[in-house]
Scaffold this motif. Structure first.
Motif, PDB file in Angstrom:
ATOM      1  N   SER A   1       0.813  -1.202   0.000  1.00 38.96           N
ATOM      2  CA  SER A   1       0.000   0.000   0.000  1.00 38.96           C
ATOM      3  C   SER A   1       0.851   1.258   0.000  1.00 38.96           C
ATOM      4  CB  SER A   1      -0.918   0.001   1.225  1.00 38.96           C
ATOM      5  OG  SER A   1      -1.731   1.161   1.241  1.00 38.96           O
TER       6      SER A   1
ATOM      7  N   GLN B   1       1.648   0.102  -4.729  1.00 37.27           N
ATOM      8  CA  GLN B   1       1.392  -1.091  -5.533  1.00 37.27           C
ATOM      9  C   GLN B   1      -0.013  -1.619  -5.216  1.00 37.27           C
ATOM     10  OE1 GLN B   1       5.456  -2.638  -4.025  1.00 37.27           O
ATOM     11  NE2 GLN B   1       5.158  -3.736  -5.960  1.00 37.27           N
ATOM     12  N   HIS B   2      -0.998  -0.894  -5.673  1.00 40.32           N
ATOM     13  CA  HIS B   2      -2.373  -1.183  -5.274  1.00 40.32           C
ATOM     14  C   HIS B   2      -2.922  -2.429  -5.936  1.00 40.32           C
ATOM     15  CE1 HIS B   2      -2.849   3.316  -4.026  1.00 40.32           C
ATOM     16  NE2 HIS B   2      -2.072   2.623  -3.201  1.00 40.32           N
ATOM     17  N   ASP B   3      -2.481  -2.753  -7.131  1.00 35.76           N
ATOM     18  CA  ASP B   3      -2.904  -4.009  -7.744  1.00 35.76           C
ATOM     19  C   ASP B   3      -2.385  -5.197  -6.945  1.00 35.76           C
ATOM     20  OD1 ASP B   3      -4.262  -2.682  -9.740  1.00 35.76           O
ATOM     21  OD2 ASP B   3      -2.649  -2.871 -11.218  1.00 35.76           O
ATOM     22  N   ALA B   4      -1.125  -5.096  -6.505  1.00 37.43           N
ATOM     23  CA  ALA B   4      -0.552  -6.153  -5.674  1.00 37.43           C
ATOM     24  C   ALA B   4      -1.274  -6.227  -4.329  1.00 37.43           C
ATOM     25  CB  ALA B   4       0.937  -5.913  -5.464  1.00 37.43           C
TER      26      ALA B   4
ATOM     27  N   ARG C   1      -4.401  -5.546  -3.769  1.00 39.47           N
ATOM     28  CA  ARG C   1      -5.672  -6.224  -3.983  1.00 39.47           C
ATOM     29  C   ARG C   1      -5.473  -7.743  -4.092  1.00 39.47           C
ATOM     30  NH1 ARG C   1     -10.543  -4.519  -5.232  1.00 39.47           N
ATOM     31  NH2 ARG C   1      -9.799  -2.412  -5.722  1.00 39.47           N
ATOM     32  N   LYS C   2      -4.439  -8.149  -4.797  1.00 40.17           N
ATOM     33  CA  LYS C   2      -4.156  -9.578  -4.923  1.00 40.17           C
ATOM     34  C   LYS C   2      -3.899 -10.199  -3.553  1.00 40.17           C
ATOM     35  CE  LYS C   2      -1.284 -10.857  -8.182  1.00 40.17           C
ATOM     36  NZ  LYS C   2      -0.090 -10.822  -9.075  1.00 40.17           N
TER      37      LYS C   2
ATOM     38  N   ASP D   1      -7.221 -10.426  -1.588  1.00 39.80           N
ATOM     39  CA  ASP D   1      -8.060 -11.524  -2.092  1.00 39.80           C
ATOM     40  C   ASP D   1      -7.493 -12.877  -1.673  1.00 39.80           C
ATOM     41  OD1 ASP D   1      -9.700  -9.653  -3.284  1.00 39.80           O
ATOM     42  OD2 ASP D   1      -8.882  -9.920  -5.300  1.00 39.80           O
TER      43      ASP D   1
ATOM     44  N   LEU E   1      -8.446   0.146  -0.984  1.00 37.00           N
ATOM     45  CA  LEU E   1      -9.473  -0.836  -1.333  1.00 37.00           C
ATOM     46  C   LEU E   1     -10.767  -0.618  -0.561  1.00 37.00           C
ATOM     47  CD1 LEU E   1      -7.303  -4.087  -1.377  1.00 37.00           C
ATOM     48  CD2 LEU E   1      -7.652  -2.408  -3.198  1.00 37.00           C
TER      49      LEU E   1
END
Length: 499
Positions: A199, A203-206, A208-209, A212, A318
């Protein structure tokens, strides 16, 4: 099952290379399996290596890092964190190697989780070791082994210790010591700091991964929530509130509650400069590095909330509106207070909450603090006190409050009056109190004694102490010496983070 039949997977790798580095442990020379938890071995359906020399050697090679697990690449993970309230930036598994995970043969032995991760601690340098050597020493490794197993049997969620492997390899600390490797088990070793790393690095895509992945493995119900990340945070808040209440009520002081030492599970993680309280001092911390008492016993609830706010901040990309995250963390105080009060009510043997009970609890803690009364003994001995106002106070209990007896004597009168309103009789109440007030905890002086013996090559005292700690609520009269307060000349816990 033999160890050579253990199958390990490495699903964390599927998150992508930014989450970990593949690295083989350095291992140690001449490894010896010095301690094994039979119970932890059963959690993996493994045969403990007590009589079979070949199996014992296989354990020594695998759980020292000398022989990598077949067909599974060992990794270390990257995370960040706040240390003593300051942003420390990138950290990571500086001396931990994740061998992989395996299915739990019985999820009910694992708080309902269907898998165990298997991790070595102390098997050498990793890309995240920074200036460290990646080693752990016998002293701290033995403390962690004993503490994690002791905490589990107290009923407090914690990582487990499978085995302790020792080696003559010299390791420089404040003095020259020898190396050891602890094999730890947990459903996951993901920490608050894992989320902070991605965060705060944008690296917001990371991020989120990772959220999840964590939800799927730790709290699958969150996936169906309107805001899964918020639901995950709410679950972590609730689990952490319960955990810290459990710590407080057995007098446990973690010693270094940095965000990188906080488990997303709400389990106890990383036994560094910890201690169980002897004489009650709310301001006590065993960590010599903690000059201002940030992680003292009385501060642990506030620090837990602070750490949860740091986690909430990390999850904001998120979660969305900041107020949602703030509200989730604000629930901590009420959840902690409720858990703490319920446990203290039970520890005092008060069967139905009544007006004035909170004041009675607070007055008891004040009398204990004023007298520096032994935390564990005071609660345990209180169970033998009857409600009859004419009966004498047990001499052992009275002696714990001999420095300043007046507050204690006044409290006893109030307490006996309250006991006479209980629905349960004295005998039933005592049994209930003995079930929540341990007779045995891992006192610092006991740990020091078995460490000294182990450093001289004798692990029999450690095995005996481990056996006692597996039954902390039982009377065990043959082991009464382990329940005693430390001798007056015993050194108070004073431990560094250098282990």
């Amino acid at each position: 099952m033999r160890l050579d039949g253990l199958t390990l997977r490495q699903p964390y790798r599927a998150l992508g290379p930014e989450f970990y580095r593949a690295v083989q442990p350095q291992g140690v020379p001449a490894p010896t399996v010095s301690l094994v938890s039979d119970e932890a071995a059963r959690l993996l359906a493994l045969d403990a290596p007590h009589q079979d020399d070949d199996i014992r050697q296989l354990w020594a090679e695998l759980f020292s890092g000398n022989r990598p697990p077949a067909g599974c690449e060992t990794i270390c993970t990257v995370y960040a964190g706040h240390q003593f309230g300051n942003w420390a930036g990138q950290l990571g598994d500086g001396r931990a190697h994740l061998l992989g995970e395996t299915d739990a043969p019985d999820a009910q032995q694992n708080c309902g989780f269907p898998r165990w991760e298997v991790q070595l601690k102390g098997a050498g340098r990793t890309p995240y070791s920074r200036h460290g050597d990646g080693r752990a020493v016998l002293r701290s490794s033995l403390r962690e082994f004993l503490a994690s197993e002791a905490m589990w049997h107290l009923g407090i969620p914690t990582t487990r210790a499978l085995c302790l492997v020792t080696s003559p390899l010299p390791v420089p600390r404040e003095r020259m010591e020898t190396a050891a490797v602890v094999t730890r088990l947990a459903p996951t070793f993901v920490r608050f700091g894992h989320f902070e790393h991605f965060s705060y690095g944008g690296q917001h895509d990371a991020l989120r991964k990772l959220v999840d992945w964590t939800i799927a493995r730790v709290d699958p119900a969150c996936a169906g929530a309107d805001n899964p990340a918020l639901a995950l945070l709410q679950g972590v808040v609730a689990r952490t509130a319960r955990l810290v209440a459990q710590w407080q009520c057995v007098g446990f002081i973690h010693g270094v509650m940095n965000t990188d030492n906080m488990s997303i599970l709400g389990w106890t993680l990383d036994y560094g400069p910890f201690a169980f309280m002897d004489g009650f001092d709310p301001a006590h911390t065993p960590n010599t590095t903690d000059r201002f008492g940030r992680y003292a016993w009385a501060q642990q609830p506030a620090v837990a909330r602070w750490n949860l706010l740091a986690l909430a901040q990390a999850l904001l990309p998120l979660i969305g509106p900041p107020q949602h995250a703030v509200d989730a963390v604000e629930a901590f105080e009420a959840q902690f207070s409720q858990a703490m009060r319920a446990r203290l009510q039970a520890k005092l043997g008060l069967d139905q909450p009544q007006p004035g009970d909170d004041d009675l609890v607070d007055a008891w803690l004040a009398a204990m603090a004023e007298n520096r009364s032994d935390w564990t003994l005071s609660f345990r001995l209180l169970g033998a006190l009857g409600a009859d106002p004419s009966a004498p106070v047990p001499l052992e209990l009275e002696a714990l409050f001999a420095k300043r007896p007046h507050r204690f004597q006044a409290w006893i009168a109030d307490y006996r009056g309250r006991l006479r309103q209980n629905l349960l009789g004295d005998a039933t109440r005592k049994r209930a109190m003995d079930g929540v007030n341990p007779r045995f905890v891992l006192r610092h002086h006991l740990a020091q004694q078995v460490i000294a013996a182990a450093e001289a090559g004798d692990f029999a005292p450690a095995r005996e102490l481990l056996g006692v700690l597996r039954h902390p609520y039982a009377e065990q009269p043959e082991h009464a010496a382990y329940a005693a307060a430390p001798p007056q000349d015993a050194e108070a816990p004073a431990l560094s983070c250098s282990s």
